[in-house]
Enzyme design. Structure first.
Site, PDB file in Angstrom:
ATOM      1  N   ASP A  42       0.840  -1.206   0.000  1.00  4.48           N
ATOM      2  CA  ASP A  42       0.000   0.000   0.000  1.00  4.48           C
ATOM      3  C   ASP A  42       0.872   1.253   0.000  1.00  4.48           C
ATOM      4  OD1 ASP A  42      -2.063   1.739   0.165  1.00  4.48           O
ATOM      5  OD2 ASP A  42      -2.862   1.014   2.078  1.00  4.48           O
ATOM      6  N   ASP A  43       0.772   2.035  -1.043  1.00  2.00           N
ATOM      7  CA  ASP A  43       1.524   3.301  -1.172  1.00  2.00           C
ATOM      8  C   ASP A  43       3.029   3.095  -1.339  1.00  2.00           C
ATOM      9  OD1 ASP A  43      -0.996   4.319  -0.680  1.00  2.00           O
ATOM     10  OD2 ASP A  43      -0.408   5.613   0.985  1.00  2.00           O
ATOM     11  N   CYS A  82      -6.213   4.280  -3.152  1.00  3.89           N
ATOM     12  CA  CYS A  82      -6.472   2.907  -2.699  1.00  3.89           C
ATOM     13  C   CYS A  82      -7.738   2.234  -3.241  1.00  3.89           C
ATOM     14  CB  CYS A  82      -6.544   2.863  -1.176  1.00  3.89           C
ATOM     15  SG  CYS A  82      -5.043   3.439  -0.374  1.00  3.89           S
ATOM     16  N   ARG A  86      -7.871  -0.934  -5.977  1.00  2.00           N
ATOM     17  CA  ARG A  86      -8.174  -2.312  -5.549  1.00  2.00           C
ATOM     18  C   ARG A  86      -9.368  -2.878  -6.309  1.00  2.00           C
ATOM     19  NH1 ARG A  86      -5.262  -2.847  -0.506  1.00  2.00           N
ATOM     20  NH2 ARG A  86      -3.903  -1.055  -0.671  1.00  2.00           N
ATOM     21  N   LYS A 139      -5.486  -5.652   3.949  1.00  2.00           N
ATOM     22  CA  LYS A 139      -6.368  -4.498   3.735  1.00  2.00           C
ATOM     23  C   LYS A 139      -7.392  -4.804   2.649  1.00  2.00           C
ATOM     24  CE  LYS A 139      -6.143   0.306   2.164  1.00  2.00           C
ATOM     25  NZ  LYS A 139      -5.312   1.515   2.085  1.00  2.00           N
ATOM     26  N   HIS A 141     -10.715  -2.472   1.896  1.00  2.00           N
ATOM     27  CA  HIS A 141     -11.013  -1.132   1.369  1.00  2.00           C
ATOM     28  C   HIS A 141     -11.952  -1.127   0.166  1.00  2.00           C
ATOM     29  CE1 HIS A 141      -9.230   3.193   1.604  1.00  2.00           C
ATOM     30  NE2 HIS A 141     -10.466   3.072   2.079  1.00  2.00           N
ATOM     31  N   SER A 164      -8.071   1.639   5.414  1.00  2.00           N
ATOM     32  CA  SER A 164      -6.699   2.128   5.591  1.00  2.00           C
ATOM     33  C   SER A 164      -6.312   2.222   7.067  1.00  2.00           C
ATOM     34  CB  SER A 164      -6.540   3.513   4.956  1.00  2.00           C
ATOM     35  OG  SER A 164      -6.734   3.413   3.576  1.00  2.00           O
ATOM     36  N   HIS A 242       1.665   2.288   3.938  1.00  2.00           N
ATOM     37  CA  HIS A 242       0.763   3.429   4.123  1.00  2.00           C
ATOM     38  C   HIS A 242       1.011   3.978   5.528  1.00  2.00           C
ATOM     39  CE1 HIS A 242      -3.051   5.550   4.600  1.00  2.00           C
ATOM     40  NE2 HIS A 242      -3.403   5.276   3.349  1.00  2.00           N
ATOM     41  N   ASP A 297      -0.568  -0.641  -4.682  1.00  2.00           N
ATOM     42  CA  ASP A 297      -1.856  -0.104  -5.141  1.00  2.00           C
ATOM     43  C   ASP A 297      -1.773   1.287  -5.761  1.00  2.00           C
ATOM     44  OD1 ASP A 297      -1.340   1.269  -2.758  1.00  2.00           O
ATOM     45  OD2 ASP A 297      -3.469   1.430  -2.264  1.00  2.00           O
ATOM     46  N   ASN A 298      -0.754   2.069  -5.366  1.00  2.00           N
ATOM     47  CA  ASN A 298      -0.549   3.414  -5.940  1.00  2.00           C
ATOM     48  C   ASN A 298       0.818   3.902  -5.490  1.00  2.00           C
ATOM     49  OD1 ASN A 298      -2.900   4.009  -3.509  1.00  2.00           O
ATOM     50  ND2 ASN A 298      -0.941   5.046  -3.313  1.00  2.00           N
ATOM     51  N   LYS A 318       1.384   9.382  -5.139  1.00  2.00           N
ATOM     52  CA  LYS A 318      -0.002   8.991  -4.838  1.00  2.00           C
ATOM     53  C   LYS A 318      -0.979  10.122  -5.133  1.00  2.00           C
ATOM     54  CE  LYS A 318      -2.830   7.727  -0.819  1.00  2.00           C
ATOM     55  NZ  LYS A 318      -2.829   7.057   0.488  1.00  2.00           N
TER      56      LYS A 318
HETATM   57 MG    MG Z   1      -2.684   3.086  -1.309  1.00  2.07          MG
END
Ligand code: MG
Length: 479
Positions: A42-43, A82, A86, A139, A141, A164, A242, A297-298, A318
């Site tokens: 994540d991130d 996010c 996803r 996660k 989300h 998150s 994240h 994811d980003n 992001k």
């Molecule tokens: Mg993310």
């Protein structure tokens, strides 16, 4: 009419043929379907792994995965934040098609009433229909209400935080200060097992470790029956890196890159544990084949400075549709038969995973909906090029940019998460050659009106194929 003797001979021949096929098929499980594991950070930024050039973060397991398998340098996510990212990965469809993106509330929150519509067919639902065991760990989300949880979307089981790790904050303070103090109790976050909350607030210091143990346990359990076991799919979506950053005791102060480097080191350890479990279980089931995909994811959350990652030489991070927001460090690996190893500079996307898995397991996708993905299996197997020649970059529900081959046109741009930065429209659009200029520094729109026309046409055709649907991110739980 067949005589009993002829019938007996025919049955014996069929049995013999089946036995030979089972014995000599080197890469497939007994029913011919491979296992799939998607590890989703994540991130994490494009520049955050040592195999993608980071000078002080150490990722030996991911480096090994990329060296033995494929390192993808032009791999994209479906959105730059996010929730929509996803939704895109799990459905193979751009989030604009199922209402999982918005210009105002860009992701789901603990008071959100919506989620991924039950009519969507996730990778898990599709594989489960084809005889797979499925597990979501980490996660989610995509909606925390029961009808939207993983167990309602094709997963046999779920263990994780449903959104998150900076949400449900109950004390004042910045995500950086709270992480430095290891104050996980500042976030009243739930840890769920299937549809039940089993811990609140969740101790985030051990969350990466616990997700990993859960995945390793699942791999061993899923393969208990050796070659006669059902194939499996694991979606292992880490909550980190994240913000707020947490890591377990073992990784504290382990990295020259500080707390962010510690967190990545633990995720890298986790990848190593998954690869080890895949190797161990494949010894017991020699006809199994497992594909492991690692990506994020980003891009990095740059406003968090050293608690956010780095997009390396890519621009921004992001929340933006510059390359740093949507191009991710990606590795694809398989065991025991490796993918066609090397660096892949062709385009791929998380949107392509569902069609790729369908192809590798020999099933057809439903034809009642539009997919935005391509089958990447020829690239994995070394039998052909990537079919992906374009990428559509959405910011919320708006198409901001389009890549066609090496050219990318920005119709709109916005630097995200920086107060006072407004969206800018560009006419003619900004144009960059991502091969010559991966950092998007030198606008060449004046020199290429023909290419701009071609990309405009592509954008218009794409937009014409989008039908309006109910937005899932705007609704709030009442009371
Ligand atoms: Mg993310």
């Amino acid at each position: 009419m067949k005589t009993p003797l002829r019938l007996l001979k025919q049955i014996s021949a069929t049995l013999l043929f089946t036995l030979i096929a089972l014995t000599f098929s080197p890469t497939q499980a007994a029913d011919g379907k491979p296992n799939f594991i998607v590890i989703f950070a994540d991130d994490l930024g494009y520049g955050d792994l040592s195999c993608f050039g980071h000078p002080t973060i150490t990722t030996p397991n991911l480096d090994q995965m990329a060296a033995e398998g494929q390192k993808w340098t032009n791999f994209y996510v479906a959105a730059c934040v996010c929730t929509p990212s996803r939704a895109g990965l799990l459905t193979g469809r751009l989030p604009i098609r199922n209402g999982m993106c918005s210009d105002t509330r860009r992701v789901l929150f603990p008071n959100s009433a919506g989620g991924l519509p039950p009519t969507e067919i996730t990778i898990a639902k599709f594989l489960k229909q084809n005889g797979y065991q499925t597990a979501a760990i980490g996660k989610w989300h995509l909606g925390h209400l029961p009808q939207y949880l993983p167990t309602s979307h094709g997963f046999d089981s779920y263990y994780g935080i449903p959104y998150s790790n900076d949400m449900d904050r109950i004390v004042k303070g910045s995500n950086v200060d709270l992480a430095n103090k290891e104050d996980y109790k500042a976030y009243d976050l739930p840890l769920m097992r299937n549809t039940e909350v089993i811990e609140r607030p969740v101790d985030q210091r051990t969350i990466t470790k616990r997700y990993t143990e859960e995945a390793v346990k699942f791999i061993h359990h899923a393969q208990e029956k050796g070659d006669s076991a059902k194939p499996y799919f694991i979606y292992l979506a880490h909550n980190l890196p994240h913000v707020p950053l947490f890591r377990s005791e073992k990784f504290k102060d382990s990295s020259l890159a500080g707390i962010y480097g510690d967190v990545i080191a633990e995720i890298d350890w986790s990848v190593g544990q998954v690869m080890k479990a895949v190797k161990e279980t494949s010894e017991k089931s020699p006809h199994s084949q497992t594909y492991v995909i690692f990506t994020s994811d980003n891009g990095p959350w740059l406003t968090y400075k050293t608690h956010g990652g780095s997009a390396g030489l890519l621009r921004d991070g992001k929340g933006s549709t510059w390359e740093g927001g949507m191009r991710e460090p990606t590795a694809m690996w398989a065991w025991p038969k490796q993918v066609n190893s090397g660096v892949v500079q062709e385009m791929g996307s998380t949107l392509d995973l569902l069609p790729t898995f369908a192809s590798l397991m020999g099933a057809k996708l439903p034809n009642d909906r539009t997919y935005d993905g391509y089958d990447l299996s020829p690239v994995l197997l070394g039998t052909g090029p990537s079919q992906r020649k374009e990428m559509f970059y959405y910011h919320g529900a708006q198409l901001f940019a389009v890549r066609s081959g090496q050219y990318k046109a920005h119709f709109k741009t916005k630097t995200s998460y920086v107060k006072g930065k407004k969206m800018e429209e560009h006419n003619p659009p900004l144009l960059y050659h991502l091969g010559h200029d991966p950092s998007e520094k030198y606008d060449i729109s004046k020199d290429h009106p023909d290419i701009i026309e071609k990309i405009k046409q592509l954008a218009a055709e794409h937009k014409a194929g989008i039908k309006p649907v109910k937005n899932q991110l705007l609704g709030k739980i009442e009371g």
